[in-house]
Design a protein around this motif. Structure first.
Motif, PDB file in Angstrom:
ATOM      1  N   ALA A 146       0.837  -1.202   0.000  1.00 62.10           N
ATOM      2  CA  ALA A 146       0.000   0.000   0.000  1.00 62.10           C
ATOM      3  C   ALA A 146       0.867   1.246   0.000  1.00 62.10           C
ATOM      4  CB  ALA A 146      -0.913   0.000   1.220  1.00 62.10           C
ATOM      5  N   PRO A 147       0.526   2.248  -0.807  1.00 57.56           N
ATOM      6  CA  PRO A 147       1.272   3.513  -0.776  1.00 57.56           C
ATOM      7  C   PRO A 147       0.969   4.272   0.511  1.00 57.56           C
ATOM      8  CG  PRO A 147      -0.670   3.729  -2.161  1.00 57.56           C
ATOM      9  CD  PRO A 147      -0.617   2.288  -1.744  1.00 57.56           C
ATOM     10  N   THR A 148       1.816   5.200   0.848  1.00 57.06           N
ATOM     11  CA  THR A 148       1.602   6.041   2.029  1.00 57.06           C
ATOM     12  C   THR A 148       1.858   7.499   1.672  1.00 57.06           C
ATOM     13  OG1 THR A 148       3.920   5.824   2.744  1.00 57.06           O
ATOM     14  CG2 THR A 148       2.338   4.209   3.611  1.00 57.06           C
ATOM     15  N   VAL A 149       1.370   8.393   2.507  1.00 53.95           N
ATOM     16  CA  VAL A 149       1.698   9.816   2.395  1.00 53.95           C
ATOM     17  C   VAL A 149       2.919  10.045   3.266  1.00 53.95           C
ATOM     18  CG1 VAL A 149       0.944  12.188   2.813  1.00 53.95           C
ATOM     19  CG2 VAL A 149      -0.680  10.487   1.951  1.00 53.95           C
ATOM     20  N   THR A 150       4.024  10.437   2.653  1.00 53.74           N
ATOM     21  CA  THR A 150       5.285  10.568   3.389  1.00 53.74           C
ATOM     22  C   THR A 150       5.488  11.954   3.978  1.00 53.74           C
ATOM     23  OG1 THR A 150       6.448  11.089   1.330  1.00 53.74           O
ATOM     24  CG2 THR A 150       6.407   8.773   2.014  1.00 53.74           C
ATOM     25  N   SER A 151       4.866  12.960   3.387  1.00 52.16           N
ATOM     26  CA  SER A 151       4.973  14.320   3.928  1.00 52.16           C
ATOM     27  C   SER A 151       3.823  15.156   3.407  1.00 52.16           C
ATOM     28  CB  SER A 151       6.310  14.973   3.558  1.00 52.16           C
ATOM     29  OG  SER A 151       6.399  15.172   2.157  1.00 52.16           O
ATOM     30  N   SER A 152       3.522  16.213   4.126  1.00 53.16           N
ATOM     31  CA  SER A 152       2.460  17.124   3.703  1.00 53.16           C
ATOM     32  C   SER A 152       2.882  18.551   3.990  1.00 53.16           C
ATOM     33  CB  SER A 152       1.145  16.807   4.416  1.00 53.16           C
ATOM     34  OG  SER A 152       1.290  16.980   5.819  1.00 53.16           O
ATOM     35  N   GLY A 232      -2.683  -0.286  -8.489  1.00 50.11           N
ATOM     36  CA  GLY A 232      -4.061  -0.345  -8.017  1.00 50.11           C
ATOM     37  C   GLY A 232      -4.208  -0.496  -6.523  1.00 50.11           C
ATOM     38  N   ASN A 233      -3.084  -0.458  -5.771  1.00 51.37           N
ATOM     39  CA  ASN A 233      -3.153  -0.577  -4.322  1.00 51.37           C
ATOM     40  C   ASN A 233      -3.602   0.744  -3.695  1.00 51.37           C
ATOM     41  OD1 ASN A 233      -1.937  -3.258  -4.254  1.00 51.37           O
ATOM     42  ND2 ASN A 233      -0.024  -2.226  -4.800  1.00 51.37           N
ATOM     43  N   PRO A 234      -4.637   0.727  -2.836  1.00 47.00           N
ATOM     44  CA  PRO A 234      -5.075   1.964  -2.185  1.00 47.00           C
ATOM     45  C   PRO A 234      -4.254   2.245  -0.933  1.00 47.00           C
ATOM     46  CG  PRO A 234      -6.503   0.173  -1.517  1.00 47.00           C
ATOM     47  CD  PRO A 234      -5.507  -0.419  -2.503  1.00 47.00           C
ATOM     48  N   LEU A 235      -4.361   3.460  -0.418  1.00 46.80           N
ATOM     49  CA  LEU A 235      -3.813   3.740   0.907  1.00 46.80           C
ATOM     50  C   LEU A 235      -4.462   2.783   1.903  1.00 46.80           C
ATOM     51  CD1 LEU A 235      -2.965   6.472  -0.508  1.00 46.80           C
ATOM     52  CD2 LEU A 235      -3.413   7.573   1.690  1.00 46.80           C
ATOM     53  N   ALA A 236      -3.708   2.350   2.895  1.00 50.39           N
ATOM     54  CA  ALA A 236      -4.254   1.424   3.888  1.00 50.39           C
ATOM     55  C   ALA A 236      -5.345   2.107   4.711  1.00 50.39           C
ATOM     56  CB  ALA A 236      -3.145   0.910   4.793  1.00 50.39           C
ATOM     57  N   ASN A 237      -5.172   3.414   4.972  1.00 50.64           N
ATOM     58  CA  ASN A 237      -6.143   4.193   5.733  1.00 50.64           C
ATOM     59  C   ASN A 237      -6.154   5.620   5.200  1.00 50.64           C
ATOM     60  OD1 ASN A 237      -6.716   2.213   8.076  1.00 50.64           O
ATOM     61  ND2 ASN A 237      -4.465   2.384   8.108  1.00 50.64           N
ATOM     62  N   ASN A 238      -7.238   6.341   5.482  1.00 59.41           N
ATOM     63  CA  ASN A 238      -7.255   7.761   5.159  1.00 59.41           C
ATOM     64  C   ASN A 238      -6.094   8.458   5.871  1.00 59.41           C
ATOM     65  OD1 ASN A 238      -9.600   7.315   3.748  1.00 59.41           O
ATOM     66  ND2 ASN A 238     -10.939   8.410   5.174  1.00 59.41           N
ATOM     67  N   HIS A 239      -5.459   9.390   5.164  1.00 60.04           N
ATOM     68  CA  HIS A 239      -4.400  10.194   5.779  1.00 60.04           C
ATOM     69  C   HIS A 239      -4.989  11.569   6.094  1.00 60.04           C
ATOM     70  CE1 HIS A 239      -0.187  11.326   6.587  1.00 60.04           C
ATOM     71  NE2 HIS A 239      -0.566  12.515   6.166  1.00 60.04           N
ATOM     72  N   VAL A 240      -5.020  11.917   7.376  1.00 58.69           N
ATOM     73  CA  VAL A 240      -5.689  13.143   7.823  1.00 58.69           C
ATOM     74  C   VAL A 240      -4.694  14.016   8.575  1.00 58.69           C
ATOM     75  CG1 VAL A 240      -7.612  14.090   9.157  1.00 58.69           C
ATOM     76  CG2 VAL A 240      -7.853  11.856   8.019  1.00 58.69           C
ATOM     77  N   TRP A 241      -4.696  15.299   8.305  1.00 57.96           N
ATOM     78  CA  TRP A 241      -3.864  16.234   9.059  1.00 57.96           C
ATOM     79  C   TRP A 241      -4.559  17.593   9.143  1.00 57.96           C
ATOM     80  CZ3 TRP A 241      -3.222  15.411   3.929  1.00 57.96           C
ATOM     81  CH2 TRP A 241      -2.874  16.472   3.091  1.00 57.96           C
ATOM     82  N   SER A 242      -4.142  18.376  10.135  1.00 57.47           N
ATOM     83  CA  SER A 242      -4.758  19.688  10.385  1.00 57.47           C
ATOM     84  C   SER A 242      -3.693  20.763  10.505  1.00 57.47           C
ATOM     85  CB  SER A 242      -5.592  19.644  11.673  1.00 57.47           C
ATOM     86  OG  SER A 242      -6.661  18.731  11.549  1.00 57.47           O
ATOM     87  N   PHE A 243      -4.127  21.988  10.277  1.00 62.66           N
ATOM     88  CA  PHE A 243      -3.230  23.142  10.398  1.00 62.66           C
ATOM     89  C   PHE A 243      -4.081  24.382  10.661  1.00 62.66           C
ATOM     90  CE2 PHE A 243      -4.412  22.731   5.980  1.00 62.66           C
ATOM     91  CZ  PHE A 243      -4.722  24.023   5.586  1.00 62.66           C
ATOM     92  N   THR A 244      -3.428  25.447  11.103  1.00 64.63           N
ATOM     93  CA  THR A 244      -4.119  26.697  11.402  1.00 64.63           C
ATOM     94  C   THR A 244      -3.474  27.830  10.631  1.00 64.63           C
ATOM     95  OG1 THR A 244      -4.635  25.905  13.624  1.00 64.63           O
ATOM     96  CG2 THR A 244      -4.847  28.275  13.228  1.00 64.63           C
TER      97      THR A 244
END
Length: 411
Positions: A146-152, A232-244
């Motif tokens: 599964a791919p991942t989000v490595t940075s945002s 075709g592999n999805p992310l294992a889970n939603n990647h969620v982050w917050s900021f102000t």
């Protein structure tokens, strides 16, 4: 004397020229506004040229230096072959990326050749200057990771974020561009969705809000499992982050903080890539071989450009020349996520090293000479070489003397 009549020939030539001009060389009756100084290019591919161990179930992608006419990115302009035999598949186009999806999984341990032809054109009708060809070799196992989000950008928990900035998410691998959309990359504040557009290039997705964000407000960004990699592999889970957000927009120009090679470097290996690191996250769609270039003596060096994190990479299409000075340039076409360009072009130079020595040394003289007789018993032995040698390799393991068995001891 008989007179020759030219009028019919003249009319025929006039007709031919008229048809040529009317067709505009486009083949479809449309006029092509060909601008030879600004032809589109392929800036990166996945798999990369020469890559090995490629998962057999992966799609093949090509990222362009600018938006292309979608109707010109088809199975007739984006080709895949193995041993001269075409591979069946479908082609899609999104943003600045074309995707070739093989009808069946590729064979294991097999080399394939992909081609983007000059039939691919940008939105003004300019074709690629030349066909872009690359090859890769598959591995023995399919990709099931599964791919991942490595940075945002902004990072999770970030504060004081400029209200005019775009958001960016970098993935662990190349993704299927058609799955990176406003449905899979969202932004909200207090449960209210923020309207915006999503683009994708390389391994980075960008969310561009339709309007500036509000001051001093907390936002939550989400990459859903609808985002999939080229296998075709999805992310294992939603990647969620917050900021102000902060109280003022970002108007600060980005800078190049580090380059490899550094300015003025000498003895640079001819097979090395170039890299430029920025003071902040950049818009990956502005980092192409139009804004990141390399030249020697005014002659441009062909290559591809990729971007991840805060670093852009220029990969020359072939090894550089020995003992040659090159000049690299990052232009003001490179912009940060708020749209701010570099204040000035960033230019640096370096010089490659000398050609490697591949000539084997020889022993040109020995004392005593071969076959000598009556040699004094107290004499040392010497061997003279054709060139300077590495002294660490000249020991009593590599220079020995024997009379029968065992070898005689010495230094």
């Amino acid at each position: 004397m008989r007179r020759i009549r030219f009028q019919p020939i003249y009319r025929l030539l006039t007709l031919i020229v008229s048809v040529f001009l009317f067709s505009g060389c486009g083949g479809d009756g449309k006029t092509s506004h060909w601008d030879g100084d600004h032809l589109p290019t392929v800036t990166s591919t996945s798999p990369a040229d020469g890559e090995i161990g490629v998962a057999s179930g992966n799609n093949v992608t090509a990222t362009f230096s600018e938006a292309m006419a979608p109707e010109t990115i088809t199975s007739t302009t984006f080709l895949l072959q193995q041993g001269g035999v075409p591979i069946a598949g479908t082609v899609t186009y999104s943003g600045v990326t074309g995707v070739f999806n093989p009808t069946a999984g590729l064979a294991y341990n097999t080399t394939y050749i992909a081609t983007i032809t000059t039939g691919a054109r940008d939105l003004t009708g300019n074709p690629l200057a030349a066909a872009h060809v690359w090859s890769f070799t598959t591995g023995t196992n399919p990709d099931t990771t599964a791919p991942t989000v490595t940075s945002s950008v902004p990072s999770n928990g970030g504060s004081g974020v400029a209200i005019g900035n775009n958001l960016a998410a970098t993935f662990s691998e190349a993704m299927e561009p058609g799955t990176i959309t406003p449905l899979s990359f969202t932004l909200a504040s207090g449960g209210t969705a923020v309207a915006g557009s999503v683009t994708y290039a390389g391994v980075t997705a960008i969310f561009n809000p339709a309007t500036d964000l509000a001051f001093n407000t907390t936002y939550t960004a989400t990459i859903t499992t609808g985002a999939r990699d080229l296998a075709g592999n999805p992310l294992a889970n939603n990647h969620v982050w917050s900021f102000t957000t902060g109280a003022a927009p970002d108007t600060l120009a980005p800078t190049v903080t580090l380059t490899v090679p550094i300015n003025g470097a000498t003895g640079v290996a001819i097979g090395n890539n170039l890299s430029a690191t920025f003071s902040e996250a950049m818009d990956p769609l502005t980092l192409t071989n139009l804004s990141f270039s390399l030249a020697s003596g005014g002659t441009a060096v062909a290559g591809s450009v990729t971007y991840a994190g805060v670093t852009a990479i220029f990969n020359p299409a072939t090894d550089l020349a020995f003992n040659t000075t090159y000049t690299a340039t990052i232009t003001t076409g490179a912009r940060d996520l708020a749209g701010n360009p570099l204040a000035n072009n960033h230019v640096w130079s370096f010089t490659t090293g000398a050609a490697p020595d591949t000539l084997a040394p020889t022993v040109t003289l020995t004392v005593p000479i071969n076959g000598a007789t009556g040699v004094a018993i107290g004499n040392n032995l010497s061997a003279t070489f054709s060139e300077a040698m590495d002294p660490l390799t000249l020991t009593n393991l590599s220079f020995s003397l024997a009379s029968g068995e065992p070898p005689l001891r010495g230094v």
